[in-house]
Design a protein around this motif. Structure first.
Motif, PDB file in Angstrom:
ATOM      1  N   GLY A   1       8.252   5.655  21.832  1.00  0.00           N
ATOM      2  CA  GLY A   1       9.619   5.751  21.325  1.00  0.00           C
ATOM      3  C   GLY A   1       9.641   5.949  19.821  1.00  0.00           C
ATOM      4  O   GLY A   1      10.428   6.756  19.289  1.00  0.00           O
ATOM      5  N   LEU A   2       8.783   5.209  19.105  1.00  0.00           N
ATOM      6  CA  LEU A   2       8.710   5.373  17.645  1.00  0.00           C
ATOM      7  C   LEU A   2       8.174   6.751  17.262  1.00  0.00           C
ATOM      8  O   LEU A   2       8.596   7.345  16.273  1.00  0.00           O
ATOM      9  N   ILE A   3       7.240   7.268  18.056  1.00  0.00           N
ATOM     10  CA  ILE A   3       6.630   8.556  17.723  1.00  0.00           C
ATOM     11  C   ILE A   3       7.595   9.717  17.951  1.00  0.00           C
ATOM     12  O   ILE A   3       7.750  10.591  17.093  1.00  0.00           O
ATOM     13  N   PHE A   4       8.290   9.711  19.088  1.00  0.00           N
ATOM     14  CA  PHE A   4       9.080  10.871  19.460  1.00  0.00           C
ATOM     15  C   PHE A   4      10.563  10.791  19.082  1.00  0.00           C
ATOM     16  O   PHE A   4      11.244  11.813  19.052  1.00  0.00           O
ATOM     17  N   PHE A   5      11.047   9.592  18.775  1.00  0.00           N
ATOM     18  CA  PHE A   5      12.480   9.461  18.501  1.00  0.00           C
ATOM     19  C   PHE A   5      12.792   8.980  17.090  1.00  0.00           C
ATOM     20  O   PHE A   5      13.919   8.602  16.787  1.00  0.00           O
ATOM     21  N   SER A   6      11.798   8.985  16.199  1.00  0.00           N
ATOM     22  CA  SER A   6      12.049   8.644  14.796  1.00  0.00           C
ATOM     23  C   SER A   6      12.529   9.904  14.080  1.00  0.00           C
ATOM     24  O   SER A   6      11.750  10.826  13.829  1.00  0.00           O
ATOM     25  N   VAL A   7      13.817   9.951  13.761  1.00  0.00           N
ATOM     26  CA  VAL A   7      14.412  11.168  13.190  1.00  0.00           C
ATOM     27  C   VAL A   7      14.884  10.954  11.754  1.00  0.00           C
ATOM     28  O   VAL A   7      15.680  11.718  11.235  1.00  0.00           O
ATOM     29  N   GLU A   8      14.361   9.911  11.096  1.00  0.00           N
ATOM     30  CA  GLU A   8      14.734   9.670   9.719  1.00  0.00           C
ATOM     31  C   GLU A   8      14.254  10.813   8.826  1.00  0.00           C
ATOM     32  O   GLU A   8      13.253  11.465   9.111  1.00  0.00           O
ATOM     33  N   SER A   9      14.976  11.033   7.731  1.00  0.00           N
ATOM     34  CA  SER A   9      14.565  12.015   6.735  1.00  0.00           C
ATOM     35  C   SER A   9      14.421  11.300   5.401  1.00  0.00           C
ATOM     36  O   SER A   9      15.402  10.900   4.786  1.00  0.00           O
ATOM     37  N   ARG A  10      13.162  11.106   4.954  1.00  0.00           N
ATOM     38  CA  ARG A  10      12.897  10.368   3.723  1.00  0.00           C
ATOM     39  C   ARG A  10      11.864  11.104   2.890  1.00  0.00           C
ATOM     40  O   ARG A  10      10.907  11.654   3.419  1.00  0.00           O
ATOM     41  N   GLN A  11      12.075  11.094   1.589  1.00  0.00           N
ATOM     42  CA  GLN A  11      11.150  11.772   0.688  1.00  0.00           C
ATOM     43  C   GLN A  11       9.770  11.126   0.699  1.00  0.00           C
ATOM     44  O   GLN A  11       8.756  11.812   0.577  1.00  0.00           O
ATOM     45  N   ASP A  12       9.738   9.782   0.845  1.00  0.00           N
ATOM     46  CA  ASP A  12       8.453   9.088   0.823  1.00  0.00           C
ATOM     47  C   ASP A  12       7.811   8.999   2.209  1.00  0.00           C
ATOM     48  O   ASP A  12       6.764   8.375   2.370  1.00  0.00           O
ATOM     49  N   ALA A  13       8.438   9.611   3.206  1.00  0.00           N
ATOM     50  CA  ALA A  13       7.882   9.636   4.562  1.00  0.00           C
ATOM     51  C   ALA A  13       8.090  11.034   5.130  1.00  0.00           C
ATOM     52  O   ALA A  13       8.988  11.269   5.946  1.00  0.00           O
ATOM     53  N   PRO A  14       7.261  11.997   4.712  1.00  0.00           N
ATOM     54  CA  PRO A  14       7.511  13.404   5.021  1.00  0.00           C
ATOM     55  C   PRO A  14       7.328  13.818   6.472  1.00  0.00           C
ATOM     56  O   PRO A  14       7.865  14.838   6.896  1.00  0.00           O
ATOM     57  N   ASN A  15       6.558  13.056   7.250  1.00  0.00           N
ATOM     58  CA  ASN A  15       6.341  13.432   8.650  1.00  0.00           C
ATOM     59  C   ASN A  15       6.162  12.163   9.475  1.00  0.00           C
ATOM     60  O   ASN A  15       5.044  11.786   9.825  1.00  0.00           O
ATOM     61  N   ILE A  16       7.275  11.510   9.786  1.00  0.00           N
ATOM     62  CA  ILE A  16       7.220  10.205  10.449  1.00  0.00           C
ATOM     63  C   ILE A  16       6.586  10.265  11.836  1.00  0.00           C
ATOM     64  O   ILE A  16       5.742   9.413  12.164  1.00  0.00           O
ATOM     65  N   PRO A  17       6.932  11.237  12.704  1.00  0.00           N
ATOM     66  CA  PRO A  17       6.281  11.275  14.029  1.00  0.00           C
ATOM     67  C   PRO A  17       4.764  11.398  13.935  1.00  0.00           C
ATOM     68  O   PRO A  17       4.036  10.698  14.638  1.00  0.00           O
TER      69      PRO A  17
ATOM     70  N   ALA B   1       0.830  -1.205   0.000  1.00  0.00           N
ATOM     71  CA  ALA B   1       0.000   0.000   0.000  1.00  0.00           C
ATOM     72  C   ALA B   1       0.865   1.255   0.000  1.00  0.00           C
ATOM     73  O   ALA B   1       0.534   2.247  -0.666  1.00  0.00           O
ATOM     74  N   LYS B   2       1.975   1.213   0.717  1.00  0.00           N
ATOM     75  CA  LYS B   2       2.888   2.358   0.758  1.00  0.00           C
ATOM     76  C   LYS B   2       3.442   2.661  -0.630  1.00  0.00           C
ATOM     77  O   LYS B   2       3.684   3.821  -0.975  1.00  0.00           O
ATOM     78  N   GLY B   3       3.611   1.630  -1.475  1.00  0.00           N
ATOM     79  CA  GLY B   3       4.145   1.817  -2.818  1.00  0.00           C
ATOM     80  C   GLY B   3       3.202   2.547  -3.755  1.00  0.00           C
ATOM     81  O   GLY B   3       3.621   3.001  -4.827  1.00  0.00           O
ATOM     82  N   VAL B   4       1.942   2.679  -3.359  1.00  0.00           N
ATOM     83  CA  VAL B   4       0.953   3.374  -4.189  1.00  0.00           C
ATOM     84  C   VAL B   4       0.814   4.837  -3.767  1.00  0.00           C
ATOM     85  O   VAL B   4       0.581   5.720  -4.602  1.00  0.00           O
ATOM     86  N   MET B   5       0.983   5.099  -2.482  1.00  0.00           N
ATOM     87  CA  MET B   5       0.764   6.441  -1.932  1.00  0.00           C
ATOM     88  C   MET B   5       2.083   7.181  -1.738  1.00  0.00           C
ATOM     89  O   MET B   5       3.089   6.566  -1.352  1.00  0.00           O
ATOM     90  N   PRO B   6       2.080   8.512  -1.907  1.00  0.00           N
ATOM     91  CA  PRO B   6       0.981   9.330  -2.444  1.00  0.00           C
ATOM     92  C   PRO B   6       1.159   9.655  -3.935  1.00  0.00           C
ATOM     93  O   PRO B   6       0.419  10.470  -4.463  1.00  0.00           O
ATOM     94  N   ASP B   7       2.161   9.033  -4.572  1.00  0.00           N
ATOM     95  CA  ASP B   7       2.486   9.414  -5.944  1.00  0.00           C
ATOM     96  C   ASP B   7       1.353   9.127  -6.924  1.00  0.00           C
ATOM     97  O   ASP B   7       1.122   9.905  -7.858  1.00  0.00           O
ATOM     98  N   TYR B   8       0.666   7.984  -6.745  1.00  0.00           N
ATOM     99  CA  TYR B   8      -0.366   7.592  -7.703  1.00  0.00           C
ATOM    100  C   TYR B   8      -1.777   7.753  -7.146  1.00  0.00           C
ATOM    101  O   TYR B   8      -2.692   8.147  -7.858  1.00  0.00           O
ATOM    102  N   VAL B   9      -1.944   7.406  -5.894  1.00  0.00           N
ATOM    103  CA  VAL B   9      -3.252   7.545  -5.241  1.00  0.00           C
ATOM    104  C   VAL B   9      -3.014   8.123  -3.848  1.00  0.00           C
ATOM    105  O   VAL B   9      -2.203   7.595  -3.084  1.00  0.00           O
ATOM    106  N   LYS B  10      -3.712   9.192  -3.520  1.00  0.00           N
ATOM    107  CA  LYS B  10      -3.582   9.775  -2.194  1.00  0.00           C
ATOM    108  C   LYS B  10      -4.350   8.914  -1.179  1.00  0.00           C
ATOM    109  O   LYS B  10      -5.269   8.183  -1.548  1.00  0.00           O
ATOM    110  N   PRO B  11      -3.984   9.008   0.107  1.00  0.00           N
ATOM    111  CA  PRO B  11      -4.508   8.055   1.101  1.00  0.00           C
ATOM    112  C   PRO B  11      -6.021   8.008   1.210  1.00  0.00           C
ATOM    113  O   PRO B  11      -6.610   6.918   1.279  1.00  0.00           O
ATOM    114  N   PHE B  12      -6.696   9.146   1.231  1.00  0.00           N
ATOM    115  CA  PHE B  12      -8.156   9.125   1.394  1.00  0.00           C
ATOM    116  C   PHE B  12      -8.844   8.626   0.128  1.00  0.00           C
ATOM    117  O   PHE B  12      -9.904   7.994   0.190  1.00  0.00           O
ATOM    118  N   GLY B  13      -8.242   8.899  -1.036  1.00  0.00           N
ATOM    119  CA  GLY B  13      -8.771   8.337  -2.277  1.00  0.00           C
ATOM    120  C   GLY B  13      -8.640   6.828  -2.286  1.00  0.00           C
ATOM    121  O   GLY B  13      -9.511   6.111  -2.804  1.00  0.00           O
TER     122      GLY B  13
END
Length: 307
Positions: free
Chosen positions: A137-153, A25-37
């Motif tokens: 811990g995942l919410i507050f300490f995820s500091v990755e920077s990825r184009q396909d994950a714009p706001n991980i927390p 599912a992650k491979g489809v969003m958001p480039d081809y289909v946005k999440p609510f669509g």
């Protein structure tokens, strides 16, 4: 092959689909289909499939007194649950998603204590604390920077809220599942879900450029609609006819393992120290919180996760 063995294979099949879904599912969003669509595609597709298969089930009518509870279950299970999960997945990573959804049994334990006054023993209380510590811990300490994950927390928080909504849905749906045939229950739930999700997903649904979607994206969309949304319900329904709910829910422990392995194998995610430590805390917390005392005869609660 006997029915019990088939039920075990059905539960395994549902778990595998759930595990793969995070990356697919992650491979489809958001480039081809946005999440609510994407959610609109899920509820519309599943509604059509469940109405079609309901032809082979009993012809039941929903009692008027059950309308409010049916609407509440649709809001929690087909509206809020799916919307926040796919929005969260679009902002976060497959591994984070696969880990966080396993906290659902903890949510069910907490909600059961609040609303139906089930007793929480010390071991479960410790498990709840450990599990939530891992999630935070995942919410507050995820500091990755990825184009396909714009706001991980924020994405991780929404995925955690998905578990809260789904856990609430399980509590609310308990009496309806016992009263109505699964085909009747699911066809109406998904139908109501269309109208609930329409205000959020209509615009994104109309923005899908169907003519230019690559084949890989089309099969992923089909997998999510037919596999994750339709088949998993059927597999779990059959599994529950032959196995205890606690046995079926135990497969939740396998889901993140499959999700992590598939995400790593396809290069869609990477492991970090924070993810490993958080996953260990969540798994330990879920184990302690959902383990039944040997002398307990409490009624099972179905906690296998559907996203």
């Amino acid at each position: 092959m006997n029915k019990r063995a088939l039920a075990i294979f059905a539960a395994i099949g549902a778990t595998i689909i759930y595990g793969l879904n995070h990356t697919i599912a992650k491979g489809v969003m958001p480039d081809y289909v946005k999440p609510f669509g994407f959610i609109m595609l899920r509820v519309i597709g599943a509604s059509i499939l469940f109405w079609a298969i309901s032809y082979f089930g009993p012809k039941e009518k929903i009692d008027k007194k059950d309308y409010p509870r049916m609407l509440l279950c649709a809001v929690l299970g087909m509206g809020a649950n799916m919307l926040v999960f796919f929005k969260g997945l679009s902002l976060s990573t497959p591994i984070n998603s696969a880990v966080l959804v396993t906290i659902t049994p903890i949510i069910v334990v907490v909600l059961s204590a609040l609303f139906i006054k089930e007793k929480i023993i010390a071991k479960k209380l410790i498990g709840i604390g450990i599990g939530f510590l891992g999630a935070l811990g995942l919410i507050f300490f995820s500091v990755e920077s990825r184009q396909d994950a714009p706001n991980i927390p924020l994405g991780n928080f929404l995925i955690l809220m998905n578990s809260v909504f789904y856990g609430s849905y399980l509590i609310g749906a308990k009496t309806l599942i016992a009263k109505y045939h699964p085909f009747t229950f699911m066809k109406w739930l998904f139908t109501i879900g269309i109208f609930l999700c329409l205000p959020f997903g209509y615009q994104e649904l109309t923005e899908i450029d169907w003519q230019n979607l690559p084949f890989e994206t089309l099969w992923k969309i089909t997998f999510v609609i037919v596999g994750t949304t339709f088949c998993t319900y059927l597999f779990n329904i059959f599994a529950l006819t032959q196995l205890k709910a606690s046995t079926v829910s135990a497969f939740v422990y396998v889901q993140p393992l499959i999700g992590i392995i598939y995400a790593l194998a396809t290069g869609r995610d990477t492991l970090t120290t924070v993810k490993i430590l958080a996953a260990c805390l969540v798994f330990l917390g879920v184990y302690l919180a959902s383990r039944k005392p040997s002398s307990s005869r409490a009624v099972d609660t179905h906690t296998n996760k559907t996203n």
